[in-house]
Design an enzyme around this catalytic site. Sequence first.
Site: not given
Length: 671
Positions: A29-30, A214-215, A245, A604
Amino acid sequence: MNRLNPRQKEAVLYIDGPMLVLAGAGSGKTSVITRKIAYLINECGIEARHIAAVTFTNKAAREMKERAMTLLQKGEGRGLTVSTFHNLGLNIIRKEYKALGYKPGFSIFDDQDTKSLLKDLLLHQDEDADQVADVQHRISAWKNEMLDPQQALSTALVPHEILAARAYEAYQRHLRAYNAVDFDDLILTPVRLFERNPEVLERWQRKIRYLLVDEYQDTNLSQYRLVKQLVAGRGALTVVGDDDQSIYSWRGARPENLVQLQQDFPSLRIVKLEQNYRSTGRILKVANILINHNPHVFEKTLWSDKEYGEPIRIIHNRNDDAESERIATEILDRHLRQRIPFKDFAILYRSNHQSRILEMKLQSFQVPYKLSGGTSFFARAEIKDLMAYLRLLINRNDDNAFLRIVNLPRREIGPTTLERLGEYASSRQISLFEACEEMGLQQALPAQACERLRRFSHWIAQLYEKCQSGDPIDAIRQMILDMDYEDWIRQNSSSEGVAEKRMQNVWFLVESLKNTLERLQEEDPDAGINDAVSRLILLDLLDRQEEEDDSDRVQLLTLHASKGLEFPHVFLMGMEEELLPHRNSIESDTIEEERRLAYVGITRAQKTLTLTLAKKRRQYGEWQECAPSRFIDELPADDLESEGLGEVSPSQNLARGRATISSLKNLFDDL
């Protein structure tokens, strides 16, 4: 653009309306956000100063800005805003302080400041630490839900809620008297300002012509409202988020904000990023099957072109002591046999208390580790001292800062003097600093006490004048020398070496302030020492758990703290009912968020994943039987490999022992 997959490319190129990018864990996503910033500047003709990207941590903002700048030619990124929500709010308040009725140099209350003020306000209620924490949490929740004290009072039904609402009202009055805002106000205050002043809102809408968030699943109501205000009907908006998430409801996050977008922006385009670049196929399969037990508005399935990978191991242990020992010995064994660096291992857990036995076991086997959430730079006493000086320097209404430093180093200003000063200031409804300057104080205090207080207040006032008329950094350096702070540090340190390190921290802070001021003046030539100190205070609030450390140590951290990170080898411990899912979530029927938390932990892992659990745990000195987490039953049996259920495999144990002895011999041969 050639490095992007088709869905990522679609997310970057679409600018004809609002867009929601549903970005699964590890889906890049970044890269999408940073390349979209470059695309808006290079191909769409939007100047960088009219683009803002917001996220939730300074670390994420730094990384995003650095990556965006590498995609731009020199000078193209000038004026680009990449910051946290709270930094954006601070900028708005800093520019609009007059419209908000604040004086320049307002203070930002941190968690401890808020706690201290609430303790004072609740003093007559025979308050205890738990009550103060509860009131603090309720006030924060009300602010995130955009309720003012009167609205909070009208919704309060039981005595402790009414008490908290009345404390909220008094708390807000005191904040205003101190010319201060708290962390939640950094969002709420701009939203209220924009509601009341359309012309101010219009000015900020002209400034921010494209917004990226973001997020997004972590936004609360006031953050969502701020986004909606800035974007208005233009639809110049890209938000990136993952409803699977969303694990921060306890601090006001509302995953339903993703759904709300469709109602507020009917033309919303949705793009799903489902290709994962992090984990093996098996880890993703297990994660997908687990999270599919939650209801979904947006369906998505993570996939990877990596190898299928090793089975997910589930290790049953007789008790929590054995669980921690098994994890420690396993990591040591794999480090020795497979030459895996310690820093490639992470141990995740639901609650901080689970790390206590684990730390002892790691220490006994001499396994180096890093516990997330150690003492941060800003939590050190010498830094808190200097920050209090800086806060009082720019805001004389900051009574908390005044009380911390008025007798530090010692100026023979004792508690009796301060108590009478406080009574006088309260009767006059002025700050402690202002009370020092009033002639009437002589009626309340002996002449010698008045003289000492005035000497201090005059010194601070002169320092501020030097900051305004000359080089502020030189003035602050001189302030540290004038009060002989180094000698004070020496007297209050356990050794000369400790004193030297503490003074290095002080000078590092001064250098950081200098760099902050220079960066601010690049963006706004009129920025001054007030703005730099405010930015540094916010850095303190946001950066406390973000110290970088690349040493070869096993990472220990909570599931909440692990979000956004990745590790080659992950141990997820405590997979039991009442731990994960937590007892509180079972009682309050919020299992879905606990399942998302387990999903975050699983995703993770890059190469291997091991889940551990205990049959018994010691609680309050007594052994308690533990049941396996329901989440284990929800995982696909074909992808699991269980140990510790009574099976005996002498050949497997012998092979493992021989391999470990062999690797130890090889290790010593290499030395």
